[in-house]
Design an enzyme around this catalytic site. Structure first.
Site, PDB file in Angstrom:
ATOM      1  N   TRP A 148      35.194  10.624 -17.756  1.00  0.00           N
ATOM      2  CA  TRP A 148      34.872  11.166 -16.428  1.00  0.00           C
ATOM      3  C   TRP A 148      33.375  11.439 -16.491  1.00  0.00           C
ATOM      4  CZ3 TRP A 148      32.696  15.366 -14.022  1.00  0.00           C
ATOM      5  CH2 TRP A 148      33.032  15.572 -12.681  1.00  0.00           C
ATOM      6  N   HIS A 200      36.978  31.208  15.841  1.00  0.00           N
ATOM      7  CA  HIS A 200      35.563  31.476  15.582  1.00  0.00           C
ATOM      8  C   HIS A 200      34.808  30.229  15.163  1.00  0.00           C
ATOM      9  CE1 HIS A 200      36.407  35.682  16.158  1.00  0.00           C
ATOM     10  NE2 HIS A 200      37.416  35.579  15.305  1.00  0.00           N
ATOM     11  N   LYS A 224      41.632  16.289 -14.324  1.00  0.00           N
ATOM     12  CA  LYS A 224      42.647  17.331 -14.424  1.00  0.00           C
ATOM     13  C   LYS A 224      42.063  18.637 -14.941  1.00  0.00           C
ATOM     14  CE  LYS A 224      46.771  19.006 -14.392  1.00  0.00           C
ATOM     15  NZ  LYS A 224      47.147  19.491 -13.047  1.00  0.00           N
ATOM     16  N   GLU A 226      45.647  25.993   0.107  1.00  0.00           N
ATOM     17  CA  GLU A 226      46.204  25.097  -0.904  1.00  0.00           C
ATOM     18  C   GLU A 226      46.707  23.791  -0.267  1.00  0.00           C
ATOM     19  OE1 GLU A 226      46.014  24.797  -3.928  1.00  0.00           O
ATOM     20  OE2 GLU A 226      47.718  23.617  -4.576  1.00  0.00           O
ATOM     21  N   ASN A 278      33.447  14.639 -25.496  1.00  0.00           N
ATOM     22  CA  ASN A 278      33.874  15.304 -24.274  1.00  0.00           C
ATOM     23  C   ASN A 278      33.013  16.566 -24.162  1.00  0.00           C
ATOM     24  OD1 ASN A 278      35.265  16.428 -22.169  1.00  0.00           O
ATOM     25  ND2 ASN A 278      37.136  16.847 -23.319  1.00  0.00           N
ATOM     26  N   LYS A 333      45.319  20.124  -1.302  1.00  0.00           N
ATOM     27  CA  LYS A 333      46.196  19.047  -1.779  1.00  0.00           C
ATOM     28  C   LYS A 333      45.939  17.766  -0.981  1.00  0.00           C
ATOM     29  CE  LYS A 333      47.406  19.992  -4.938  1.00  0.00           C
ATOM     30  NZ  LYS A 333      46.956  21.262  -5.415  1.00  0.00           N
ATOM     31  N   ARG A 364      42.854  12.708 -17.639  1.00  0.00           N
ATOM     32  CA  ARG A 364      41.672  13.549 -17.886  1.00  0.00           C
ATOM     33  C   ARG A 364      40.373  12.911 -17.392  1.00  0.00           C
ATOM     34  NH1 ARG A 364      40.826  17.413 -21.553  1.00  0.00           N
ATOM     35  NH2 ARG A 364      42.657  18.649 -21.963  1.00  0.00           N
TER      36      ARG A 364
HETATM   37  C1  G6P Z   1      40.670  20.827 -11.467  1.00  0.00           C
HETATM   38  C2  G6P Z   1      42.026  20.270 -11.099  1.00  0.00           C
HETATM   39  C3  G6P Z   1      42.745  21.240 -10.171  1.00  0.00           C
HETATM   40  C4  G6P Z   1      42.837  22.624 -10.806  1.00  0.00           C
HETATM   41  C5  G6P Z   1      41.462  23.138 -11.217  1.00  0.00           C
HETATM   42  C6  G6P Z   1      41.569  24.386 -12.074  1.00  0.00           C
HETATM   43  O1  G6P Z   1      39.845  20.815 -10.362  1.00  0.00           O
HETATM   44  O2  G6P Z   1      41.892  19.012 -10.479  1.00  0.00           O
HETATM   45  O3  G6P Z   1      44.051  20.765  -9.909  1.00  0.00           O
HETATM   46  O4  G6P Z   1      43.418  23.509  -9.911  1.00  0.00           O
HETATM   47  O5  G6P Z   1      40.772  22.156 -12.000  1.00  0.00           O
HETATM   48  O6  G6P Z   1      42.193  24.041 -13.286  1.00  0.00           O
HETATM   49  P1  G6P Z   1      42.907  25.034 -14.249  1.00  0.00           P
HETATM   50  O7  G6P Z   1      43.366  24.174 -15.406  1.00  0.00           O
HETATM   51  O8  G6P Z   1      41.890  26.050 -14.680  1.00  0.00           O
HETATM   52  O9  G6P Z   1      44.042  25.657 -13.527  1.00  0.00           O
END
Ligand code: G6P
Length: 616
Positions: free
Chosen positions: A74, A512, A611, A489, A100, A493, A27
């Protein structure tokens, strides 16, 4: 975003906090700390860096230290250094807080507290919370109903604007742990004579599976005699004990080097679970219990809006294409962060679908609230049971893929697409596709897990492709139609975990602008599976090759033509075009994973990412 864990019980707190923090490290991981109550004083140990760095500086714990709070950070306010790390102690030295979220009015409160004589050590908004509680604790008397600590916390919470998940202890109350929640998750695990308060069930399951989930504006006060919950406005609330639905095994590595790899390889099983009981082959229909009472409304709706962030947004885009193909209902996908601040037009019969793995993403949650305020029916496609978005939506469909720990989302993406596909088939069946067509789609969807297994067998081959290209700093990902979101995607990644610059594009858009980027040896990943746009994408592949680019092509098994167009080739099994993203994304997940490992990165904890993004 940020992990919180706190302990009150009979055991030594510190090792339990450290174990809990390790489970929550995904997290946030730029600094970490713990505070325990030791002989009537608060002992805080914290440092910049990971939990492993914290462990190196820890003093040996004492058996009598049975109350503590911990945090893995974070950073939002203040750079990630030791001073800004949590826990924060108030200026009187009695109140310790881990937090948090974001306190929006912290600057005003800070000035006021400074005028009242409070001293600040850090640049964080959290220290304002500690000092505010400390101020009320030092200056106010409790009413007859409450103890002074509880009263001071409650008084302080009423002054805060913004979001918080909090765990708080006070030097004068060795048998009391207080938690509070607004906009950031907080769960109280209730064991036998012990409590674990945490931002995530992952830190709790080792100790107990019974828990209460706090709602916004609620606080919990736990002591060895029991716990009670109330709103910050002092109204008692009764919370039911819930069973935490996942096991310790699900959050451990189980022999894999990284959670991300484990989660990639889990996809056949978890997608089968996600579909389990939902594909009713005998009657050629899909059963989605969570939204059963909404299906009539859905099939009559005039417009869908999918809203999400990150990977979930890409799943939404795939869903948009499948909805339009099968249900023939206009559908748009919007970034939640944009949707929430626009003035969106929500007409009668607009249904909003929020997609989120964690169910806690701040922007997606705000988009849900925005849509509800404007009268839309709002559904959730969420993984984490009982999460904020799951609770805020009118109804929803859970992914049921178990906890996703790797920061880069993988199994949640394929499950989100699977759920959207199931919903589209059912709506299509009720609107205009024939029973025979529905049967074919249901059969084909059921075959996806087995087909994914064959792609996973290609992991070593994909690793070689990654090795051959890993030193290139710019990549393109290109796809058309249903595979355009997969290109987005794939690029995401690669960026997230290998820190290689990558752009995902609809392949035709390359001409373009982005075509100007192509230089000798630059990798371009094409998703060129069978379908109506196959010939077009062949043209795009040749445009790249003509300029010296290297092509990594994902194509359909049995394609005899493709080899001569590809510098590197990965074949995936045949499936209807609408389901191709469920297969074509696999090689891209593996490619990013191997590239990141080859570059020596910590795949599960990529720099600067978290995350679950519970702040704006
Ligand atoms: C963060 C994570 C991504 C995720 C996004 C949306 O940026 O690093 O992996 O896709 O949040 O998160 P969620 O829990 O709403 O799918």
């Amino acid at each position: 975003m940020c992990g919180i864990v706190a302990y009150l019980g009979k055991k030594t707190a510190q090792p339990i906090l450290i174990e809990g923090l390790k489970r929550l490290e995904y997290r946030g991981y730029d600094s970490a700390g713990v505070a325990v109550l030791a002989n009537g004083t608060v002992r805080i140990q914290k440092t910049k860096g990971r939990i492993s760095a914290l462990e190196e500086i820890l003093e040996p714990p004492q058996e009598t230290e049975n109350l503590g709070i911990g945090h893995t950070r974070w950073a939002t306010h203040g750079e990630p250094n030791t001073t800004n790390a949590h826990p924060h102690l108030d200026y009187t030295g009695k109140i310790a807080v881990v937090h948090n979220g974001i306190i929006e009015n912290y600057a005003t409160l800070k000035t006021w507290l400074q005028n009242e004589g409070a001293v600040f050590a850090s640049q964080t908004d959290t220290e304002v919370i500690a000092n505010l509680i400390g101020y009320f604790y030092a200056n106010e008397t409790a009413d007859s109903q409450q103890n002074k600590f509880e009263s001071a916390v409650q008084r302080a919470l009423r002054e805060l604007h913004g979001t918080y998940g909090l765990a708080i202890l006070c030097a004068d109350y060795p048998d009391m742990l207080i938690g509070a929640k607004k906009g950031s998750p907080l769960i109280l695990g209730v064991g036998s004579s012990e409590y674990i308060l945490a931002s995530d069930a992952a830190a709790i399951v080792e100790h107990t599976t019974r828990a209460i989930y706090l709602s916004d504006n609620e606080m919990v006060i736990a002591t060895s005699k029991g716990f009670h919950t109330k709103t910050i406005a002092n109204v008692t609330v009764t919370k039911d004990l819930k069973e935490i639905e996942f096991s310790l095994e699900q959050i451990e590595l189980g022999g894999f080097e990284h959670h991300m790899l484990k989660e990639i390889f889990e996809q056949p099983n978890v997608l089968a679970t996600c579909m389990g009981g939902r594909l009713d082959k005998a009657n050629n229909q899909i059963k989605l219990g969570g939204i059963a009472s909404y299906l009539r409304e859905l099939t009559r709706t005039k417009r869908f809006i999918m809203t999400a962030c990150g990977t979930a947004f890409h799943a939404g885009l795939v869903g948009e294409f499948i909805f339009e193909q099968l249900a023939r209902i206009p559908t748009e996908t919007e970034y939640a962060s944009e949707f929430r601040y626009r003035n969106p037009i929500i007409e009668d019969q607009t249904v909003v679908i929020a997609i989120s793995q964690s169910g806690e993403t701040a922007d997606t949650l705000a988009a849900v609230e925005q849509a509800k305020e404007r009268g839309a029916t709002v559904l959730g496609i969420v993984n984490v049971v009982g999460s904020s978005i799951a609770r805020a939506t009118d109804a929803g469909i859970y992914l049921h893929v178990g906890p996703e720990i790797g920061v880069a989302s993988t199994k949640a993406f394929t499950a989100q697409v699977t759920v959207l596909a199931m919903l589209a088939i059912e709506m299509g069946r009720r609107r205009h596709i024939s029973s025979a067509e529905a049967e074919t789609y249901i059969d084909e969807l059921a075959k996806i897990p087995e087909k994914i297994r064959t792609i996973l067998d290609e992991s070593d081959h994909i690793k070689q492709i990654a090795a051959a290209n890993v030193n290139e700093e710019n990549w393109l990902f290109l796809g058309r139609g249903f595979n355009y979101p997969v290109a987005l995607e794939g690029a995401l990644k690669l960026k997230e975990i290998s820190y290689i610059h990558a752009e995902g594009l609809p392949a035709a858009e390359m001409k373009h602008g982005p075509i100007a980027l192509i230089v000798n040896g630059m990798p371009a990943v094409f998703i060129a599976t069978e379908g109506p746009q196959y010939d077009k994408i062949m043209g795009n592949i040749e445009e790249v090759r003509a300029r010296g680019g290297k092509t990594i092509v994902v194509a359909t098994e049995g394609d005899r033509n493709i080899e001569k167009h590809a510098d590197h080739l990965v074949l995936v099994p045949r499936t209807p075009e609408i389901f191709q993203p469920l297969l074509t994304v696999l090689p891209l997940q593996l490619l990013a994973y191997h590239a990141a490992v080859l570059r020596g990165h910590d795949v599960d904890k990529p720099r600067n990412l978290a995350k679950s993004v519970t702040v704006e």
